[in-house]
Design an enzyme around this catalytic site. Sequence first.
Site, PDB file in Angstrom:
ATOM      1  N   LYS A  99       1.386  -2.665  16.296  1.00  0.00           N
ATOM      2  CA  LYS A  99       2.356  -3.760  16.164  1.00  0.00           C
ATOM      3  C   LYS A  99       2.465  -4.524  17.477  1.00  0.00           C
ATOM      4  O   LYS A  99       2.497  -5.759  17.505  1.00  0.00           O
ATOM      5  CB  LYS A  99       3.745  -3.197  15.823  1.00  0.00           C
ATOM      6  CG  LYS A  99       3.935  -2.785  14.381  1.00  0.00           C
ATOM      7  CD  LYS A  99       5.382  -2.309  14.207  1.00  0.00           C
ATOM      8  CE  LYS A  99       5.762  -2.072  12.783  1.00  0.00           C
ATOM      9  NZ  LYS A  99       7.147  -1.662  12.600  1.00  0.00           N
ATOM     10  N   GLU A 147       1.319   8.771   7.849  1.00  0.00           N
ATOM     11  CA  GLU A 147       2.068   8.310   9.021  1.00  0.00           C
ATOM     12  C   GLU A 147       2.935   9.429   9.599  1.00  0.00           C
ATOM     13  O   GLU A 147       3.199   9.465  10.796  1.00  0.00           O
ATOM     14  CB  GLU A 147       2.934   7.093   8.631  1.00  0.00           C
ATOM     15  CG  GLU A 147       3.404   6.275   9.809  1.00  0.00           C
ATOM     16  CD  GLU A 147       4.091   4.982   9.388  1.00  0.00           C
ATOM     17  OE1 GLU A 147       3.952   4.546   8.233  1.00  0.00           O
ATOM     18  OE2 GLU A 147       4.798   4.406  10.237  1.00  0.00           O
ATOM     19  N   HIS A 197     -13.583   8.987 -14.062  1.00  0.00           N
ATOM     20  CA  HIS A 197     -14.889   8.371 -14.315  1.00  0.00           C
ATOM     21  C   HIS A 197     -15.481   7.799 -13.039  1.00  0.00           C
ATOM     22  O   HIS A 197     -16.379   6.974 -13.086  1.00  0.00           O
ATOM     23  CB  HIS A 197     -14.753   7.301 -15.398  1.00  0.00           C
ATOM     24  CG  HIS A 197     -14.276   7.899 -16.679  1.00  0.00           C
ATOM     25  ND1 HIS A 197     -15.112   8.270 -17.699  1.00  0.00           N
ATOM     26  CD2 HIS A 197     -13.022   8.260 -17.065  1.00  0.00           C
ATOM     27  CE1 HIS A 197     -14.404   8.811 -18.680  1.00  0.00           C
ATOM     28  NE2 HIS A 197     -13.125   8.820 -18.321  1.00  0.00           N
TER      29      HIS A 197
HETATM   30  O1  PA5 Z   1       7.523   4.248   8.256  1.00  0.00           O
HETATM   31  C1  PA5 Z   1       7.571   3.429   9.152  1.00  0.00           C
HETATM   32  O2  PA5 Z   1       8.286   3.573  10.161  1.00  0.00           O
HETATM   33  C2  PA5 Z   1       6.755   2.136   9.094  1.00  0.00           C
HETATM   34  O3  PA5 Z   1       5.851   2.148   8.049  1.00  0.00           O
HETATM   35  C3  PA5 Z   1       7.683   0.945   8.949  1.00  0.00           C
HETATM   36  O4  PA5 Z   1       8.385   1.061   7.736  1.00  0.00           O
HETATM   37  C4  PA5 Z   1       6.905  -0.369   8.958  1.00  0.00           C
HETATM   38  O5  PA5 Z   1       6.124  -0.469  10.114  1.00  0.00           O
HETATM   39  C5  PA5 Z   1       7.862  -1.556   8.901  1.00  0.00           C
HETATM   40  O6  PA5 Z   1       8.773  -1.506   9.950  1.00  0.00           O
HETATM   41  P1  PA5 Z   1      10.090  -2.346   9.936  1.00  0.00           P
HETATM   42  O7  PA5 Z   1      10.943  -1.852   8.815  1.00  0.00           O
HETATM   43  O8  PA5 Z   1      10.716  -2.109  11.268  1.00  0.00           O
HETATM   44  O9  PA5 Z   1       9.721  -3.783   9.729  1.00  0.00           O
END
Ligand code: PA5
Length: 428
Positions: free
Chosen positions: A403, A271, A292
Amino acid sequence: MRVDLGNALSEVADPGLSRTGLDELDERVADAHERIERGRANADHGYAALNLPETANPDEIRAAVEPFADAEAVLTVGIGGSALGAATLARGLPSETDAYFLDNVDPEHVSRLLDSLPLDSTAVNVVSRSGTTAETLANFLVVREEMERAGVDWTDRTFVTTGDEGNLRRLAEKEDLPALDVPDGVPGRFSVLSTVGLACAAIQGHDLDAILRGASDEADRLAGSLYDSPAYAYGAVAYALEERGAAVNAMMPYAESLETFAEWFAQLWAESLGKDGRGQTPARALGATDQHSQLQLYRAGPRDKLVTLVRPETRADRAIPTTDLDGLSYLGGSSLGDLLDAEFEATEASLAAAGQPNVRVEIDRVDEESLGELLYGMEAACVVYGELAEVSTFTQPAVEWGKKAARGLLGGGDFEEADAVAEKTTLT
Ligand code: PA5
């Protein structure tokens, strides 16, 4: 955290780095370090996460979860960065308080989990930085309904961890729920050392000070040269190997307790760094189990991988009983830990013999302090990689796109992203 780069050198591996290439990279690390230090000093978005060993407040977290000290179990309702850090700590460290995670909206899984939980003695932590994530809020509504149905006063058993705004903050205010703040400038996947990762650990009785002490020790090792900073050494070499064709990074810890760490790492790496056509695709493996299976590909498949081998130097061990069975007597007198170490070294040597780049990362043991080092070290590695690759490490536009599209499809807003779903090309 200790890092051994020997098997990433071009003397051993292809793709690999020459010693001159490493020195050239080191000059760029010095500049990157300056930028990172500037970002930390200004507490800029993202860089602020690298200050958490000093800015996190373990007393505040312990006080907030005090009402849940008697909980038999803790259920974290969150997704992505709002779940994986806490899960890494929970699955890494033993505790008498069980930790569960609802980080998916698969209805079968949700129902099975809720059926199995002692809801009247479970603490529920609803975690969402934005306070708007559909999966988390939907799961929370389901958990709440289930608690009501079981005659449990959910307001007594629930707290939230969230940012200043958003639906979750409003809900906490309306229901007068205890609320922990997600600190400013800390993206989800960099939040394990904040309220987001540490509240669950506190309920499980883990030593938050030791986690932060380990992280702080690793922070002290950040320096203007990769030769002095294990975290930068790992991140910079991963970057340089990607430049030379290692498009995949297979994270392979040799400890069951670190299996979720590999998942956390995959999120952090993908990410943060998957931008502008750059980034390494993280793969998850577990030693010795995946020797394995996946090792065949890592050694003899496309030469597009860095394999990261992680192990604790010491662990609680168990002797292998002696036997006089022919062919098995070599095992007697050894331990399962000896065997696991032998498997680790065999994998490392096998990859090197085939010229496949690999890096060894070691911590003392899987405990609070060493996990703090490892988690902080990998975050710093990711940040330096992002600096070198010139990507915007702390944003996640593709995640946000998905999202919005999902919310739009359920009628939660007029998002153009949802229209794109309807325009899908079909060929069956
Ligand atoms: O790293 C990130 O920004 C994302 O993985 C968020 O943690 C994830 O989408 C969850 O978002 P939120 O904490 O706003 O619910």
